[in-house]
Every structure is written in structure tokens, then in C-alpha cells.
Write a protein that holds these residues in place. Sequence first.
Motif, short mmCIF file in Angstrom:
data_model
loop_
_atom_site.label_atom_id
_atom_site.label_comp_id
_atom_site.label_asym_id
_atom_site.label_seq_id
_atom_site.Cartn_x
_atom_site.Cartn_y
_atom_site.Cartn_z
N GLN A 140 26.04 -4.51 -19.66
CA GLN A 140 26.52 -3.30 -20.08
C GLN A 140 28.21 -3.34 -20.25
OE1 GLN A 140 25.54 0.00 -17.50
NE2 GLN A 140 23.14 -0.27 -18.35
N ALA A 141 28.83 -4.04 -19.28
CA ALA A 141 30.15 -3.95 -19.19
C ALA A 141 30.78 -4.89 -20.47
CB ALA A 141 30.96 -4.76 -17.97
N LEU A 142 29.95 -6.04 -20.71
CA LEU A 142 30.33 -7.04 -21.69
C LEU A 142 30.06 -6.40 -23.21
CD1 LEU A 142 31.49 -9.69 -22.89
CD2 LEU A 142 29.29 -10.74 -22.34
N ALA A 143 29.19 -5.82 -23.21
CA ALA A 143 28.66 -5.12 -24.73
C ALA A 143 29.80 -3.81 -24.83
CB ALA A 143 27.34 -4.38 -24.53
N THR A 144 30.28 -3.26 -23.86
CA THR A 144 31.08 -2.19 -24.06
C THR A 144 32.58 -2.94 -24.42
OG1 THR A 144 30.25 -0.90 -22.41
CG2 THR A 144 32.48 -0.10 -23.00
N ARG A 145 32.63 -3.81 -23.97
CA ARG A 145 34.15 -4.67 -24.33
C ARG A 145 33.85 -5.09 -25.65
NH1 ARG A 145 34.17 -8.05 -19.84
NH2 ARG A 145 34.45 -9.94 -21.03
N ILE A 146 32.78 -5.69 -26.21
CA ILE A 146 32.75 -6.36 -27.34
C ILE A 146 32.79 -5.08 -28.51
CG2 ILE A 146 31.06 -7.19 -29.07
CD1 ILE A 146 29.87 -8.81 -26.56
N GLY A 147 32.11 -3.94 -28.05
CA GLY A 147 32.21 -3.03 -29.28
C GLY A 147 33.65 -2.13 -29.24
N GLU A 148 34.06 -1.96 -28.05
CA GLU A 148 35.55 -1.49 -28.21
C GLU A 148 36.63 -2.18 -29.01
OE1 GLU A 148 35.28 1.33 -24.25
OE2 GLU A 148 36.61 -0.83 -24.07
N ALA B 177 26.20 -15.47 -26.14
CA ALA B 177 25.20 -15.06 -26.92
C ALA B 177 23.90 -14.37 -26.22
CB ALA B 177 24.62 -16.18 -27.80
N ALA B 178 23.69 -14.94 -24.90
CA ALA B 178 22.67 -14.26 -24.25
C ALA B 178 22.75 -12.63 -24.22
CB ALA B 178 22.70 -14.73 -22.86
N CYS B 179 24.00 -12.15 -23.86
CA CYS B 179 24.45 -11.03 -23.86
C CYS B 179 23.80 -10.38 -25.34
CB CYS B 179 25.76 -10.50 -23.66
SG CYS B 179 26.24 -8.87 -23.51
N CYS B 180 24.24 -10.95 -26.31
CA CYS B 180 23.80 -10.40 -27.74
C CYS B 180 22.48 -10.13 -27.88
CB CYS B 180 24.66 -10.89 -28.81
SG CYS B 180 26.23 -11.47 -28.57
N ARG B 181 21.81 -10.97 -27.19
CA ARG B 181 20.30 -11.16 -27.41
C ARG B 181 19.65 -10.11 -26.80
NH1 ARG B 181 15.91 -16.22 -26.56
NH2 ARG B 181 14.16 -14.87 -26.84
N ALA B 182 20.16 -10.02 -25.39
CA ALA B 182 19.89 -8.81 -24.52
C ALA B 182 19.65 -7.34 -25.32
CB ALA B 182 20.40 -8.82 -23.24
N MET B 183 21.12 -7.43 -25.75
CA MET B 183 21.47 -5.96 -26.50
C MET B 183 20.45 -5.79 -27.88
SD MET B 183 25.45 -5.62 -27.11
CE MET B 183 26.14 -6.98 -27.24
N LEU C 37 20.07 -2.67 -20.19
CA LEU C 37 20.64 -3.77 -19.98
C LEU C 37 21.14 -3.82 -18.43
CD1 LEU C 37 23.25 -3.56 -22.91
CD2 LEU C 37 21.31 -5.09 -22.82
N THR C 38 21.56 -5.15 -18.05
CA THR C 38 22.06 -5.39 -16.76
C THR C 38 23.53 -4.95 -16.73
OG1 THR C 38 23.32 -7.56 -17.13
CG2 THR C 38 20.86 -7.44 -16.33
N PRO C 39 24.02 -4.52 -15.53
CA PRO C 39 25.44 -3.80 -15.50
C PRO C 39 26.38 -4.85 -15.98
CG PRO C 39 24.44 -3.74 -13.48
CD PRO C 39 23.27 -4.58 -14.19
N ALA C 40 26.20 -6.36 -15.90
CA ALA C 40 27.10 -7.20 -16.50
C ALA C 40 27.11 -7.13 -18.02
CB ALA C 40 26.88 -8.54 -15.92
#
Length: 172
Positions: free
Chosen positions: A132-140, A112-118, A127-130
Motif C-alpha cells: 500500500q505504501a509503495l503503491a501510494t508513492r508510485i501513484g503520487e 514488480a511484485a508490488c505491481c503484480r499485487a496491485m 494489499l499488504t501495508p508495505a
Amino acid sequence: MTPADIDAFIARAIAGEPMACARGCSWCCHQLVVLTCRDDARRILDTVRERLDAAGFAAFERQVREQAAAIAAIGHDAAQAGRWTCPLLRDGACLVYEVRPVACRSVFSPDAACCRAMMEADDFAGLTPAHQALATRIGERSFRLQVAINDRRPVDGAKELRQWLVELLDAT
Ligand code: SF4
Ligand code: SF4
């Protein structure tokens, strides 16, 4: 496909993956939501009617109409950039969680911290590179799930949630 069918399909598709998602986690509820199926929008509107009193529903309808008009005026991308809070988010939780849109059901995150950062970042580059990678995976993954679900049921056209709701409100 009923909401239960959709959940079962998604559960099979993501089996075994770690997830932080739960009702009440709502960093992902500050964006536009596109629906492709009129029945989904109808189910959502019926559930809102059941759960709000007359005054609450009137306020909800006003908000939905104002935001739908604003989306039409400024365009989807500009409205999305505004990170508007979804009109169905009440006290930090989705008012229609059991019948929420496929676009919401298909978003899963292990962090959820990644979602908050987004939600808080000015843009993807912030976003941090990590993340960014997770956000891309979630979106795809969300995109793939939505395509697979829409292949299995009628598609009535892509419209933002608020615009579907106004169409249904006008028809009643
Ligand atoms: S996608 Fe992210 S913000 Fe949305 S429920 Fe899951 S963990 Fe929470
Ligand atoms: S419909 Fe519910 S889950 Fe989807 S964005 Fe709105 S409040 Fe969040």
C-alpha cells in the motif's frame, strides 16, 4: 516536448532511484491510460500503423473502437475497475514502447511484485501495508511528473487513449 525530452526530464527527476521497470514488464498495462496531448496520440497511432499489417491494424481498430464505446457507455471508473488489457500490449510488451504515453513513462516501481499485487488485488485494501505504501508513492510520483511535464507543453484535453485513437481514426 518530444519523447526523448520527456525521458530526459523524467531521468533527471528520478535520478539514482532503484527501478525494476523494463520493456516486457507489463503488470501496469491492465488499466485505462489518460493522455492530455494530441501529438502523443498521433505518434502512437502512426507507430501502430507502421508496425501492424493491414489485417492486424483492422483488428486493432475494431478493438479500440469497441473499448472506447464501452468506456463511454459504462464510464471511466467502471472500465478502470475492469482492468482491461491495453490494446497496445502485444505478446507481453508494449507495441509502441518508444512513444508510449506520458502516463506510462512516468510510472516507475522498484518492485514488480508490488505491481503484480496491485493488478491482482480486488482493491487497495487487499494489499499488504508495505505494498500500500509503495503503491501510494508510485501513484503520487507519477502524478507529480505528469503535472510537471504538462506544464511544459500544450495540453489538448484529458481523454483516455482509446478515445483519442478513435478521434484520430475518424479524422483520417
Ligand atoms: S511500473 Fe511495475 S509493472 Fe510497470 S514496468 Fe515498472 S515494475 Fe513493471
Ligand atoms: S501504452 Fe504501452 S506501456 Fe502504456 S499501458 Fe499500453 S501497453 Fe502498457
